[in-house]
Scaffold this active site. Structure first.
Site: not given
Ligand SMILES: NC(=O)c1ccc[n+]([C@@H]2O[C@H](COP(=O)([O-])OP(=O)(O)OC[C@H]3O[C@@H](n4cnc5c(N)ncnc54)[C@H](OP(=O)(O)O)[C@@H]3O)[C@@H](O)[C@H]2O)c1
Length: 251
Positions: A96, A157, A142-143, A161
């Site tokens: 993730n 990005y 992915s995204s 993805k």
């Molecule tokens: N939010 C959206 O609208 C969206 C849309 C499309 C796709 N996505 C995808 O969904 C996934 C999750 O996104 P999100 O928005 O939930 O992100 P987020 O809120 O930033 O959460 C990311 C999580 O990953 C952890 N993390 C980040 N870097 C890390 C590393 N190097 N090693 C271990 N843990 C790590 C963070 O904890 P720490 O910072 O404490 O490490 C946190 O638990 C991603 O792949 C993103 O590309 C998100």
């Protein structure tokens, strides 16, 4: 629909916040044993507290978070081997974590490659022998930015993805990708954009045909289903969860 996830061992990278946390919750509510990671110990602790208080989770459910950086392969390898030592099986892995690198400089490409691509490779390679035993499944987050050239371009990005959707499907291990659209989390990416760049937030919101962004739980529901045996003949797929943001038929 019963998903049959009670007592299954699930590993999720980045489960302390955002979509990863919702995915952990989704599996816990199905009675799974969840191992998740993150880098910030405070966030891991807060997630632990949150999971422990879940009312919906059956007795078989439990969660354990570890401080792991997915860009460090030996940390992932040790974590996965420890989980197998403790649980004697691994059924599902969910990759993730993303660096969410949306600038176009060399450092951003390096970070994105090391995190999104090599973090996923390290997780899958470490877990593969155990997934072969359990005939388990892999889900990669992915995204829609991997499918459409959107506001994140030009940057690593979407490119990374897109690369992640080329999943492995061999030796009875199912592998699928879930591609979220805009997912609103108050303390997440879109919450920050809403505060720091209201123009972008407004224009992007306007592109959502459903008049809203998605919820993390809506992505989690798709991940939990596609990872479960109820999706037993779904492999090599890319499940788009975007409320029709991509504005096209999904093939
Ligand atoms: N939010 C959206 O609208 C969206 C849309 C499309 C796709 N996505 C995808 O969904 C996934 C999750 O996104 P999100 O928005 O939930 O992100 P987020 O809120 O930033 O959460 C990311 C999580 O990953 C952890 N993390 C980040 N870097 C890390 C590393 N190097 N090693 C271990 N843990 C790590 C963070 O904890 P720490 O910072 O404490 O490490 C946190 O638990 C991603 O792949 C993103 O590309 C998100």
């Amino acid at each position: 629909m019963k998903l049959g996830l009670e007592g299954k061992v699930v590993v999720i990278t980045g489960g302390s916040k955002g979509i990863g946390r919702a995915i952990c919750q989704g599996f816990l509510e199905e009675g799974a044993i969840v191992h998740f990671c993150g880098r910030d110990e405070k966030a891991l602790f807060a997630a632990h507290e949150y999971f422990a208080a879940l009312q919906e989770a059956p007795k078989t459910a439990r969660a354990d978070g570890r401080k792991i950086d997915v860009t460090v392969p030996h940390e992932i390898d040790a974590w996965i081997n420890d989980i197998f030592e403790i649980e004697k099986r691994i059924d599902i892995v969910v990759s993730n974590v993303s660096s969410i690198s949306v600038t176009n400089d060399a450092a951003a490409w390096q970070t994105a490659y090391q995190t999104d691509m090599m973090g996923t490779v390290a997780l899958i390679n470490s877990a593969l022998p155990y997934l072969e035993k359990s005939k388990g499944s892999i889900v990669t987050i992915s995204s829609v930015s991997g499918r459409d050239v959107d506001f994140t371009a030009p940057s690593p990005y979407g490119a990374l993805k897109a690369a992640l959707t080329h999943a492995l499907a061999a030796k009875s291990i199912r592998a699928n990708t879930v591609s979220p659209g805009n997912i609103y989390i108050a303390d997440g990416v879109w919450g920050s954009i809403e505060k720091d760049n209201p123009e972008l937030f407004k224009s992007q919101m306007g592109k959502n045909p459903m008049g809203r962004m998605g919820k993390a739980s809506e992505v989690a529901d798709a991940v939990v289903w596609v990872a479960s045996e109820r999706a037993g003949f779904v492999s090599g797929g890319n499940l788009v969860v975007d409320g029709a943001l991509c504005n096209g038929v999904q093939f």
